[in-house]
Motif scaffolding. Sequence first.
Motif, mmCIF file in Angstrom:
data_model
loop_
_atom_site.group_PDB
_atom_site.id
_atom_site.type_symbol
_atom_site.label_atom_id
_atom_site.label_comp_id
_atom_site.label_asym_id
_atom_site.label_seq_id
_atom_site.Cartn_x
_atom_site.Cartn_y
_atom_site.Cartn_z
ATOM 1 N N GLU A 1 65.123 49.106 43.299
ATOM 2 C CA GLU A 1 64.012 49.816 43.640
ATOM 3 C C GLU A 1 64.793 51.430 44.171
ATOM 4 O OE1 GLU A 1 61.947 52.123 47.225
ATOM 5 O OE2 GLU A 1 64.005 51.097 47.279
ATOM 6 N N ASN A 2 63.987 52.461 43.733
ATOM 7 C CA ASN A 2 64.434 53.854 43.964
ATOM 8 C C ASN A 2 63.372 54.627 43.918
ATOM 9 O OD1 ASN A 2 66.341 56.262 44.325
ATOM 10 N ND2 ASN A 2 67.783 54.528 44.454
ATOM 11 N N VAL A 3 63.577 55.867 44.014
ATOM 12 C CA VAL A 3 62.547 56.901 44.010
ATOM 13 C C VAL A 3 62.206 57.250 42.529
ATOM 14 C CG1 VAL A 3 63.162 58.279 45.995
ATOM 15 C CG2 VAL A 3 64.131 58.699 43.982
ATOM 16 N N GLU A 4 61.044 57.756 42.341
ATOM 17 C CA GLU A 4 60.665 58.127 40.875
ATOM 18 C C GLU A 4 61.495 59.267 40.124
ATOM 19 O OE1 GLU A 4 56.456 58.626 38.413
ATOM 20 O OE2 GLU A 4 56.782 59.573 40.427
ATOM 21 N N GLY A 5 62.437 59.729 41.077
ATOM 22 C CA GLY A 5 63.123 60.828 40.701
ATOM 23 C C GLY A 5 64.433 60.313 39.972
ATOM 24 N N PHE A 6 64.591 59.076 40.020
ATOM 25 C CA PHE A 6 65.764 58.192 39.499
ATOM 26 C C PHE A 6 65.346 58.186 37.942
ATOM 27 C CE2 PHE A 6 67.762 53.838 38.872
ATOM 28 C CZ PHE A 6 69.040 54.323 38.256
ATOM 29 N N LEU A 7 64.168 58.262 37.507
ATOM 30 C CA LEU A 7 63.961 58.539 36.126
ATOM 31 C C LEU A 7 64.196 59.759 35.208
ATOM 32 C CD1 LEU A 7 62.364 57.018 33.793
ATOM 33 C CD2 LEU A 7 60.270 57.885 34.571
ATOM 34 N N THR A 8 64.243 60.778 35.962
ATOM 35 C CA THR A 8 64.627 62.128 35.450
ATOM 36 C C THR A 8 65.856 62.615 35.944
ATOM 37 O OG1 THR A 8 63.377 63.154 37.163
ATOM 38 C CG2 THR A 8 62.033 62.604 35.302
ATOM 39 N N SER A 9 66.649 62.120 36.756
ATOM 40 C CA SER A 9 67.787 62.531 37.155
ATOM 41 C C SER A 9 68.817 62.672 35.972
ATOM 42 C CB SER A 9 68.401 61.595 38.148
ATOM 43 O OG SER A 9 69.783 61.844 38.622
ATOM 44 N N ASN A 10 69.427 63.858 36.175
ATOM 45 C CA ASN A 10 70.394 64.362 35.052
ATOM 46 C C ASN A 10 69.608 64.181 33.742
ATOM 47 O OD1 ASN A 10 72.988 65.003 33.856
ATOM 48 N ND2 ASN A 10 73.862 62.992 33.739
ATOM 49 N N LYS A 11 68.433 64.466 33.524
ATOM 50 C CA LYS A 11 67.757 64.582 32.289
ATOM 51 C C LYS A 11 67.413 63.207 31.773
ATOM 52 C CE LYS A 11 68.622 69.251 31.228
ATOM 53 N NZ LYS A 11 69.489 70.361 30.098
ATOM 54 N N GLY A 12 67.391 62.202 32.582
ATOM 55 C CA GLY A 12 67.242 60.774 32.106
ATOM 56 C C GLY A 12 68.496 60.112 31.965
ATOM 57 N N GLU A 13 69.679 60.681 31.896
ATOM 58 C CA GLU A 13 70.903 60.203 31.503
ATOM 59 C C GLU A 13 71.419 59.261 32.785
ATOM 60 O OE1 GLU A 13 73.144 60.159 28.675
ATOM 61 O OE2 GLU A 13 71.122 61.149 28.137
ATOM 62 N N ASP A 14 71.036 59.355 34.092
ATOM 63 C CA ASP A 14 71.590 58.534 34.950
ATOM 64 C C ASP A 14 70.703 57.100 34.736
ATOM 65 O OD1 ASP A 14 73.105 60.026 36.381
ATOM 66 O OD2 ASP A 14 71.792 60.996 37.450
ATOM 67 N N PHE A 15 69.229 57.169 34.703
ATOM 68 C CA PHE A 15 68.782 56.026 34.355
ATOM 69 C C PHE A 15 69.212 55.144 33.281
ATOM 70 C CE2 PHE A 15 64.216 53.785 33.678
ATOM 71 C CZ PHE A 15 64.307 53.110 34.628
ATOM 72 N N LYS A 16 69.280 55.936 32.178
ATOM 73 C CA LYS A 16 69.729 55.250 30.896
ATOM 74 C C LYS A 16 71.093 54.522 31.117
ATOM 75 C CE LYS A 16 72.065 57.175 27.561
ATOM 76 N NZ LYS A 16 72.424 58.012 26.418
ATOM 77 N N GLU A 17 72.127 55.247 31.883
ATOM 78 C CA GLU A 17 73.255 54.541 32.009
ATOM 79 C C GLU A 17 73.210 53.353 32.974
ATOM 80 O OE1 GLU A 17 76.131 55.205 30.548
ATOM 81 O OE2 GLU A 17 74.708 56.628 29.041
ATOM 82 N N ALA A 18 72.523 53.493 34.169
ATOM 83 C CA ALA A 18 72.072 52.420 35.006
ATOM 84 C C ALA A 18 71.559 51.271 34.200
ATOM 85 C CB ALA A 18 71.043 52.698 36.041
ATOM 86 N N LEU A 19 70.522 51.454 33.240
ATOM 87 C CA LEU A 19 70.111 50.186 32.653
ATOM 88 C C LEU A 19 71.109 49.598 31.477
ATOM 89 C CD1 LEU A 19 66.474 51.307 32.125
ATOM 90 C CD2 LEU A 19 67.368 50.061 33.814
ATOM 91 N N LEU A 20 71.943 50.436 30.837
ATOM 92 C CA LEU A 20 72.629 49.980 29.918
ATOM 93 C C LEU A 20 74.109 49.390 30.708
ATOM 94 C CD1 LEU A 20 73.136 53.067 27.690
ATOM 95 C CD2 LEU A 20 72.214 50.718 27.029
ATOM 96 N N ALA A 21 73.998 49.669 32.038
ATOM 97 C CA ALA A 21 75.085 48.774 32.711
ATOM 98 C C ALA A 21 74.614 47.346 32.904
ATOM 99 C CB ALA A 21 75.387 49.470 34.088
ATOM 100 N N LEU A 22 73.302 47.132 33.257
ATOM 101 C CA LEU A 22 72.859 45.798 33.467
ATOM 102 C C LEU A 22 72.692 45.101 32.242
ATOM 103 C CD1 LEU A 22 69.799 46.300 35.906
ATOM 104 C CD2 LEU A 22 71.852 45.519 36.449
ATOM 105 N N ASN A 23 72.425 45.936 30.890
ATOM 106 C CA ASN A 23 72.523 45.194 29.666
ATOM 107 C C ASN A 23 74.028 44.748 29.519
ATOM 108 O OD1 ASN A 23 70.286 47.505 27.843
ATOM 109 N ND2 ASN A 23 69.711 45.906 29.321
#
Length: 395
Positions: A125-147
Motif C-alpha cells: 500500500e502506498n500513495v498513487e504517486g508511487f505509480l509516477t515516481s521517477n517516471k514510472g521506473e520506481d514502480f516498475k523496479e518494485a514489481l520486477l523485484a517481486l517477480n
Amino acid sequence: MSLYLQKPFPNTCAEFFAGIGLMRLGLEQAGWEITYANDIDPIKDKIYQNHFQDPQNHFQLGDIHQLDVKEIPYVTLATASFPCTDLSLAGRREGLVGKNSSAYWGFIKVLKEMGNRRPRLILLENVEGFLTSNKGEDFKEALLALNSLGYSVDAFVIDAAKFVPQSRVRLFVVGKLTPVTHNLVKSPQLSFYQSELRTHRLADFILNHPEINWDIRQLRNLPKRKFNLADIVDPTPDNSAEWWNEERVMYLLNQTFDRHRVIIDLATKRDEYSYFTAFRRVRDGRSMAEIRSDGIAGCLRTPKGGSARQILLKVGKGQVRVRLISPRECAKLMGADDYKISSTLNEALFGFGDAVCVPVVKWIAENYLNPLLNELNNNNSHDSHYSSHEYSTLH
C-alpha cells in the motif's frame, strides 16, 4: 517438503511498517490473524501496544533492514505500507532511493531471506504517486523485484472516500507466489485494463509493461459511501475553548479564495449547519486556505508542518465557527471509530495521518485476499479465476 506445497494455508499475516495497526484492524474484521508486526517508530509502537494490548506482544520494534528473519513466523500474507515520503507528489520525489521510501528494499530483503517460508500472498500500500515516481521506473523496479522472488502481481487504486468522508487515494499491489506465468494478451486496448479500480494512468502502465509478470483479476465495483463529514463531527459546546475567537476566524476567512468565500457566505445564511474542511497552502508566495465543501475531508496528513493539521468549519445560522479537527474525528475518518487514543495530540495525529483506511483494507480482504486464499486451499485456482487472456474471452 516445501511450505510452498503445504495446505491448507492459514489466514495468518505479518504486517510490516505496521504503524498504529489500522491494516491489522481491517484484516481482522475480514477474518485474518496477525501473528507478527514490525515498525521502526517507537511512538507508533506505543500507540499500537496501547490499543491492542497483545499478551503475546507480536510487535517487534526495529529497522526492517536489520530484522532477523528467523524470528518472523511463517504466514500466508505479508503486508507492507512502506513510507510514502519520497513518492508523494507533496514530497521531494526522491523515489525508492530516498531516505524513507527505500525501506521497500528492506521488505524485499526479508522476503528473499525467508526462502521457502516466503508468504504466498503480498499486499503493498502506498500513495498513487508511487505509480509516477521517477517516471514510472520506481514502480516498475518494485514489481520486477517481486517477480524475481516468484510473485505475479496485480495493482489497483482505491479512494477511501468510497467508504469514509475522507479523500484518500491509495495504490495497492497484490502479489501471489506462483510457478505459473500469466502473460498479458498480445494486442490489448487501454480499455481492456481500465476500470473503476484501475485508472487510466494505471491501465496505461500495465499496457506498456508486458515484461512484468502480471496476474490481473476482475474486481467488484466499490460501494457507495453512506455518510458524510457532518456524521463524524464530535459535538463541541459553543463555549468550548476549542472554537477559535472572532479575530482568528476572520484571519482564516481573509485567506480563502474568492470562490470559496462565496460558498461560505451562502452557507452562513442557511437555517441549518454545514461542515467544511480547510488546509492552508502556499500559493504564489502567500498562505491561502483551500476550503472543501462537498461533505468530504481532505486527505489526513502527518503533522510535520504548520499546514498539516486540517481545519473544521461549522457554518450556518448566521455564524462561522472554526476549530481544528480532533484526534477522535481523525480516527473516524480512517474508519477506526473505537480506536483507543491514549497518546499526545501530535502523536495521535501522526499515527492516523500515516495510516491506512480500515474499511478499505477490509474490502480488499473480503473481495480479493479471502477468495484468493480459498482458491489456494481448494487447489482450483485455474478454474476459479482467470488470467488476462481468459479475461479477454469474457469481455
